[in-house]
Write a protein that holds these residues in place. Structure first.
Motif, PDB file in Angstrom:
ATOM      1  N   THR A   1      89.771  10.319  46.549  1.00 36.16           N
ATOM      2  CA  THR A   1      89.473  11.113  47.595  1.00 36.16           C
ATOM      3  C   THR A   1      88.646  12.163  47.178  1.00 36.16           C
ATOM      4  O   THR A   1      87.576  12.927  47.646  1.00 36.16           O
ATOM      5  CB  THR A   1      90.514  11.755  48.656  1.00 36.16           C
ATOM      6  OG1 THR A   1      91.388  10.429  48.700  1.00 36.16           O
ATOM      7  CG2 THR A   1      90.248  12.387  49.888  1.00 36.16           C
ATOM      8  N   SER A   2      89.347  12.936  46.118  1.00 38.47           N
ATOM      9  CA  SER A   2      88.627  14.191  45.445  1.00 38.47           C
ATOM     10  C   SER A   2      87.356  13.720  44.872  1.00 38.47           C
ATOM     11  O   SER A   2      86.443  14.424  45.002  1.00 38.47           O
ATOM     12  CB  SER A   2      89.566  14.716  44.520  1.00 38.47           C
ATOM     13  OG  SER A   2      89.885  13.944  43.393  1.00 38.47           O
ATOM     14  N   GLU A   3      87.284  12.453  44.197  1.00 42.48           N
ATOM     15  CA  GLU A   3      85.819  12.226  43.931  1.00 42.48           C
ATOM     16  C   GLU A   3      84.699  11.969  44.957  1.00 42.48           C
ATOM     17  O   GLU A   3      83.579  12.553  44.754  1.00 42.48           O
ATOM     18  CB  GLU A   3      85.910  10.973  42.764  1.00 42.48           C
ATOM     19  CG  GLU A   3      86.129  11.133  41.558  1.00 42.48           C
ATOM     20  CD  GLU A   3      87.572  10.637  41.011  1.00 42.48           C
ATOM     21  OE1 GLU A   3      87.668   9.702  41.430  1.00 42.48           O
ATOM     22  OE2 GLU A   3      87.981  11.341  39.962  1.00 42.48           O
ATOM     23  N   LEU A   4      85.261  11.567  45.867  1.00 35.37           N
ATOM     24  CA  LEU A   4      84.293  11.448  47.164  1.00 35.37           C
ATOM     25  C   LEU A   4      83.933  12.650  47.644  1.00 35.37           C
ATOM     26  O   LEU A   4      82.710  12.831  48.073  1.00 35.37           O
ATOM     27  CB  LEU A   4      85.206  10.347  48.520  1.00 35.37           C
ATOM     28  CG  LEU A   4      84.264  10.522  49.641  1.00 35.37           C
ATOM     29  CD1 LEU A   4      83.041   9.556  49.566  1.00 35.37           C
ATOM     30  CD2 LEU A   4      85.252  10.054  50.848  1.00 35.37           C
ATOM     31  N   LEU A   5      84.850  13.526  47.669  1.00 37.40           N
ATOM     32  CA  LEU A   5      84.413  14.804  48.329  1.00 37.40           C
ATOM     33  C   LEU A   5      83.513  15.600  47.504  1.00 37.40           C
ATOM     34  O   LEU A   5      82.359  16.285  47.754  1.00 37.40           O
ATOM     35  CB  LEU A   5      85.899  15.692  48.485  1.00 37.40           C
ATOM     36  CG  LEU A   5      86.603  15.437  49.385  1.00 37.40           C
ATOM     37  CD1 LEU A   5      87.993  16.095  49.683  1.00 37.40           C
ATOM     38  CD2 LEU A   5      85.959  15.261  51.064  1.00 37.40           C
ATOM     39  N   ASP A   6      83.560  15.405  46.174  1.00 40.81           N
ATOM     40  CA  ASP A   6      82.751  15.856  45.196  1.00 40.81           C
ATOM     41  C   ASP A   6      81.316  15.390  45.426  1.00 40.81           C
ATOM     42  O   ASP A   6      80.274  15.868  45.267  1.00 40.81           O
ATOM     43  CB  ASP A   6      82.909  15.777  43.764  1.00 40.81           C
ATOM     44  CG  ASP A   6      84.225  16.532  43.241  1.00 40.81           C
ATOM     45  OD1 ASP A   6      84.452  17.549  43.928  1.00 40.81           O
ATOM     46  OD2 ASP A   6      84.915  16.292  42.424  1.00 40.81           O
ATOM     47  N   TRP A   7      81.211  13.872  45.636  1.00 36.52           N
ATOM     48  CA  TRP A   7      80.195  13.289  45.647  1.00 36.52           C
ATOM     49  C   TRP A   7      79.284  13.682  46.822  1.00 36.52           C
ATOM     50  O   TRP A   7      78.137  13.846  46.701  1.00 36.52           O
ATOM     51  CB  TRP A   7      80.493  11.630  45.655  1.00 36.52           C
ATOM     52  CG  TRP A   7      79.073  10.922  45.806  1.00 36.52           C
ATOM     53  CD1 TRP A   7      78.213  10.714  44.981  1.00 36.52           C
ATOM     54  CD2 TRP A   7      78.955   9.826  46.649  1.00 36.52           C
ATOM     55  NE1 TRP A   7      77.211   9.889  45.122  1.00 36.52           N
ATOM     56  CE2 TRP A   7      77.765   9.247  46.232  1.00 36.52           C
ATOM     57  CE3 TRP A   7      79.652   9.200  47.686  1.00 36.52           C
ATOM     58  CZ2 TRP A   7      77.085   8.092  47.169  1.00 36.52           C
ATOM     59  CZ3 TRP A   7      79.296   7.996  48.490  1.00 36.52           C
ATOM     60  CH2 TRP A   7      77.893   7.662  47.776  1.00 36.52           C
ATOM     61  N   LEU A   8      80.012  13.703  47.917  1.00 38.45           N
ATOM     62  CA  LEU A   8      79.379  14.240  49.161  1.00 38.45           C
ATOM     63  C   LEU A   8      78.805  15.714  49.102  1.00 38.45           C
ATOM     64  O   LEU A   8      77.740  15.872  49.598  1.00 38.45           O
ATOM     65  CB  LEU A   8      80.547  14.364  50.443  1.00 38.45           C
ATOM     66  CG  LEU A   8      80.795  13.001  50.923  1.00 38.45           C
ATOM     67  CD1 LEU A   8      81.950  13.047  51.836  1.00 38.45           C
ATOM     68  CD2 LEU A   8      79.672  12.262  51.800  1.00 38.45           C
ATOM     69  N   LYS A   9      79.420  16.610  48.231  1.00 39.01           N
ATOM     70  CA  LYS A   9      79.113  17.585  48.130  1.00 39.01           C
ATOM     71  C   LYS A   9      77.708  17.828  47.267  1.00 39.01           C
ATOM     72  O   LYS A   9      76.476  18.310  47.833  1.00 39.01           O
ATOM     73  CB  LYS A   9      79.884  18.651  47.190  1.00 39.01           C
ATOM     74  CG  LYS A   9      79.950  19.987  47.316  1.00 39.01           C
ATOM     75  CD  LYS A   9      80.924  20.555  46.287  1.00 39.01           C
ATOM     76  CE  LYS A   9      81.259  21.893  46.625  1.00 39.01           C
ATOM     77  NZ  LYS A   9      82.556  22.254  45.535  1.00 39.01           N
ATOM     78  N   LEU A  10      77.426  16.845  46.580  1.00 39.30           N
ATOM     79  CA  LEU A  10      76.061  16.686  45.787  1.00 39.30           C
ATOM     80  C   LEU A  10      75.272  16.065  46.693  1.00 39.30           C
ATOM     81  O   LEU A  10      74.114  16.364  46.653  1.00 39.30           O
ATOM     82  CB  LEU A  10      76.553  15.616  44.358  1.00 39.30           C
ATOM     83  CG  LEU A  10      77.385  16.261  43.273  1.00 39.30           C
ATOM     84  CD1 LEU A  10      77.295  15.252  42.459  1.00 39.30           C
ATOM     85  CD2 LEU A  10      76.415  17.414  42.637  1.00 39.30           C
ATOM     86  N   LEU A  11      75.514  15.228  47.374  1.00 36.30           N
ATOM     87  CA  LEU A  11      74.616  14.783  48.301  1.00 36.30           C
ATOM     88  C   LEU A  11      74.049  15.601  49.290  1.00 36.30           C
ATOM     89  O   LEU A  11      72.820  15.538  49.650  1.00 36.30           O
ATOM     90  CB  LEU A  11      75.222  13.263  49.130  1.00 36.30           C
ATOM     91  CG  LEU A  11      75.517  11.965  48.394  1.00 36.30           C
ATOM     92  CD1 LEU A  11      76.319  11.113  49.265  1.00 36.30           C
ATOM     93  CD2 LEU A  11      74.576  11.520  47.511  1.00 36.30           C
ATOM     94  N   LEU A  12      74.932  16.415  49.678  1.00 31.51           N
ATOM     95  CA  LEU A  12      74.606  17.427  50.597  1.00 31.51           C
ATOM     96  C   LEU A  12      73.568  18.373  50.014  1.00 31.51           C
ATOM     97  O   LEU A  12      72.431  18.599  50.453  1.00 31.51           O
ATOM     98  CB  LEU A  12      75.688  18.224  51.111  1.00 31.51           C
ATOM     99  CG  LEU A  12      76.443  17.325  52.392  1.00 31.51           C
ATOM    100  CD1 LEU A  12      77.523  18.272  52.951  1.00 31.51           C
ATOM    101  CD2 LEU A  12      75.516  17.008  53.582  1.00 31.51           C
ATOM    102  N   ALA A  13      74.122  18.862  48.746  1.00 32.05           N
ATOM    103  CA  ALA A  13      73.199  20.014  48.076  1.00 32.05           C
ATOM    104  C   ALA A  13      71.845  19.052  47.586  1.00 32.05           C
ATOM    105  O   ALA A  13      70.906  19.946  47.801  1.00 32.05           O
ATOM    106  CB  ALA A  13      74.083  20.099  46.686  1.00 32.05           C
ATOM    107  N   GLU A  14      71.817  17.728  47.242  1.00 34.15           N
ATOM    108  CA  GLU A  14      70.545  17.443  46.959  1.00 34.15           C
ATOM    109  C   GLU A  14      69.770  16.966  48.266  1.00 34.15           C
ATOM    110  O   GLU A  14      68.699  16.432  48.052  1.00 34.15           O
ATOM    111  CB  GLU A  14      70.733  16.035  46.133  1.00 34.15           C
ATOM    112  CG  GLU A  14      71.614  16.722  44.796  1.00 34.15           C
ATOM    113  CD  GLU A  14      70.353  16.863  43.658  1.00 34.15           C
ATOM    114  OE1 GLU A  14      69.283  16.658  43.561  1.00 34.15           O
ATOM    115  OE2 GLU A  14      70.846  18.005  43.029  1.00 34.15           O
TER     116      GLU A  14
END
Lengths: 391, 281
Positions: free
Chosen positions: B223-236
């Motif tokens: 879960t925590s990795e998914l959240l990080d990944w989404l954050k990146l997706l959003l940021a980019e």
């Protein structure tokens, strides 16, 4: 009634204690849960079961004991009709819709479905086989599987609870079954624990200061065991033929454990150990290592792990020339014995289920040669194996 | 006083029940689960939801049970004795309180987190039996019995690195946090990134669960990795269709470094994706 439940759990080999049972009673008395069977399931699980490996056993025992109870707790089946209609319309082709019309339309269909459910409740409480397997009934044909019908779970929670233990989602956490990726990781940790032990020869600074202080300033040295990783392991993996499926698993297991061991060497063999072993299976003909060299090179404190299914013709173990690879001058058994004479800590891991071992003569012979130190590659088996290696 | 999840933490029904039962019956709650499923976070969230202070005790491989109770600072005392300090006469000046003692001496109930209990020595849990059961311990240096004013709510997390002793387990409640299913996962994401684009979320979750399905991964993304990944997706600001791309050249989801944490996994993943694509063509 609940004492019966407790005994049922004991029967299912779940380690439950009276203290935990009393705690469960206390919880019931304090009213921490609403009087529903689902909540009771969760409360009893959290008080009585302390290892997720036992969740599956618990689910089974719970299901068996409370079979039928759920229908007593006012379970009527709620059919959120609108939802169903919408769902069906999404999935049905025009022809299928026409077929429904031909049967008297939706209302009729729903009625039949309800009737079916009633009937089935009378026949065997709580089960839903009839609808599930009635592939020729309209329900089967139109995708009314019972799960779909009961998607409105939130409305009838009593029923949804049945699903929780009936689904047995924790099955792959049971330690009797074969290694999965997750199980593999846990098994690895068993290895780590065993790799962590060492000899007591390190200066304990804190202890020395402490004792010196207590000793009125006169130096008093304290020693303690060092956490060392001095375990040395030699692995022999059976490769080729029947073992190919298993070997990948074993390689994964031990390549991942490589960081845990200071010395880990592995070699391949085919079916049984003979004069040669090899490191690269593709070049098994060119680059072979003599078994004699291994016996001389690695000191006797190495621990030996054989991995193989030990399924072969008994001749391959007992007779010279029995090898399927080449002509061997000495029987496999002789080589095995030679190995065991040098390395006392040796085990054999067998990826085949333990139950079938007794049906294979070769497995029995190998087991005998190994002095019964043959273990299955389940978590329980690996644990026993590591214990045997540590002895 | 009931815990019902919070605006930043999604708790499933069974987890809520476990927490509430542990609070009511004043038993420690042992929480296990895959890394990254919010075990440690649970204690923080319960503390803030119930308005209690949170005391944390992070266990390491060298941690001793005694350190949670108190430590006797012999070195300072030795030094002070040589300097002729008057404090040296009273031993209690050199007793340093540990986390457990602090929790016991609070004037109101606190939440106590014993994090990663399995990291410590095998004997560690056994040394805490009486402390957790009766919530009291004895200080030998000062001959004083420390008793909890209020029984703290104790959360213990474990990653299953070592097996915990039966006697210890018997005193705890146990909850295993299952890896969230797709629905729960959507809720979790919604809580962390409110208003995330629906299409992006759907595609991201699909990719995520696909990646988790890949057999043989050393570390499945959690879960925590998914959240990080989404954050990146959003940021980019990655468009959703980039995730859906069936293009052979872009076989790997963008920014996958957040999901797969080691080289072998990435390699394996690439190979598998490539193979399936090949067989499809």
């Amino acid at each position: 009634m609940l004492a019966g439940f407790f005994l049922k759990l004991k029967e299912a080999k779940i380690p439950v204690s009276i203290k935990e049972y009393l705690t469960l009673m206390e919880g019931m008395k304090q009213g921490v849960i609403s009087p529903s069977i689902e909540d009771f399931y969760y409360l009893s699980r959290m008080t009585l079961v302390k290892d997720e490996a036992n969740y599956d056993k618990f689910d089974k025992a719970f299901g068996a004991f409370f079979h039928g109870v759920e229908t007593l707790v006012g379970a009527q089946i709620d059919l959120p009709l609108e939802w169903l209609l919408k769902q069906a319309e999404l999935h049905l082709s025009p022809e299928e819709k026409a077929a429904i019309e031909g049967m008297g339309g939706w209302e009729k269909l729903m009625e039949t479905l309800k009737q079916r459910l009633e009937e089935q409740k009378e026949r065997h409480q709580g089960g839903n086989k009839m609808i599930g397997t009635a592939g020729t009934s309209p329900f089967g044909a139109f995708g009314y599987n019972p799960e779909g019908v009961r998607i409105g779970q939130k409305k009838s929670r009593n029923r949804s609870a049945v699903k929780v233990w009936d689904q047995r989602e924790y099955r792959n956490l049971d330690d009797k079954i074969e290694l999965g990726t997750r199980n593999l990781k846990i098994a690895l940790r068993r290895l780590r624990r065993f790799a962590r032990e060492g000899a007591p020869d390190e200066l304990d600074l804190d202890g020395t200061i402490n004792r010196t202080a207590k000793n009125a300033g006169y130096l008093d040295i304290a020693m303690r065991p060092e956490r060392r990783n001095t375990v040395k392991v030699l692995m022999f993996l059976d490769i080729g033929g029947s073992m190919d499926d298993h070997i990948k698993l074993c390689e994964e297991l031990f390549s991942a454990s490589k960081t845990e061991f200071k010395h880990l060497e592995y070699f391949y063999f085919h079916n049984c150990l003979y004069d040669y072993v090899w490191k690269d299976n593709k070049r098994r003909r060119e680059e072979r290592t003599r078994t004699w060299d291994i016996l001389h090179k690695y000191s006797h404190d190495y621990k030996i792990i054989f991995v193989g299914d030990a399924s072969m013709s008994p001749y391959e173990i007992l007779e010279p020339g029995g090898s399927v690879e080449y002509h061997n001058d000495e029987a496999g058994k002789v080589w095995m014995q030679r190995m065991l004479d040098v390395y006392h800590k040796a085990i054999w891991l067998n990826p085949e289920p333990e139950e079938v071992w007794s049906y294979r003569q070769s497995t029995q012979i190998i087991k005998e040669v190994m002095g019964n130190r043959m273990f299955p590659t389940t978590i329980g088996g690996i644990e026993r194996a590591m214990r045997a290696l540590n002895k | 006083m009931r815990f019902q999840g919070s605006s930043t933490y999604v708790a499933t029904d069974d987890l809520m029940l476990a927490v509430n039962a542990a609070v009511t019956l004043e038993r420690p709650l042992l929480v296990k689960g895959e890394p990254g499923t919010g075990k440690t976070k649970l204690a923080e969230e319960v503390a803030s939801a119930l308005g209690m202070p949170l005391l944390e005790w992070h266990v390491k491989s060298t941690t001793k049970a005694q350190q949670g109770l108190y430590e006797y600072d012999a070195v300072s005392r030795l030094r002070d004795s040589q300097l002729g300090d008057q404090r040296v006469k009273d031993i209690s000046n050199y007793i340093v309180k540990g986390t457990l003692w602090q929790a016991f001496s609070y004037d109101k109930p606190v939440v106590l987190l014993i994090d990663e209990v399995d990291k410590a020595d095998i004997e560690f849990p056994n040394d805490l039996l009486r402390e957790l059961d009766r919530m009291e311990f004895f200080v030998y240096e000062t001959r004083e019995l420390v008793k909890a004013k209020h029984r703290p709510i104790v959360f213990i997390t474990s990653n299953n690195e070592k097996e915990l002793p039966d006697a210890f387990l018997r005193r705890c409640f146990f909850h295993y946090i299952r890896f969230p299913d797709k629905e729960t996962m959507e809720k979790i994401v919604e809580v962390h990134y409110p208003g995330i684009k629906q299409t992006l979320l759907r595609e991201a979750l699909r990719t995520f669960f696909e990646v988790r399905e890949v057999p043989g991964l050393k570390k499945k993304p959690s879960t925590s990795e998914l959240l990080d990944w989404l954050k990146l997706l959003l940021a980019e600001d990655i468009p959703p269709d980039a995730l859906r791309s069936q293009d052979n050249k872009k076989i790997i989801p963008p920014l996958h470094g957040a999901l797969l944490k080691n080289e072998q996994d990435v390699h394996l993943f690439e190979k598998l994706v490539f193979m399936t694509r090949q067989s499809r063509n």
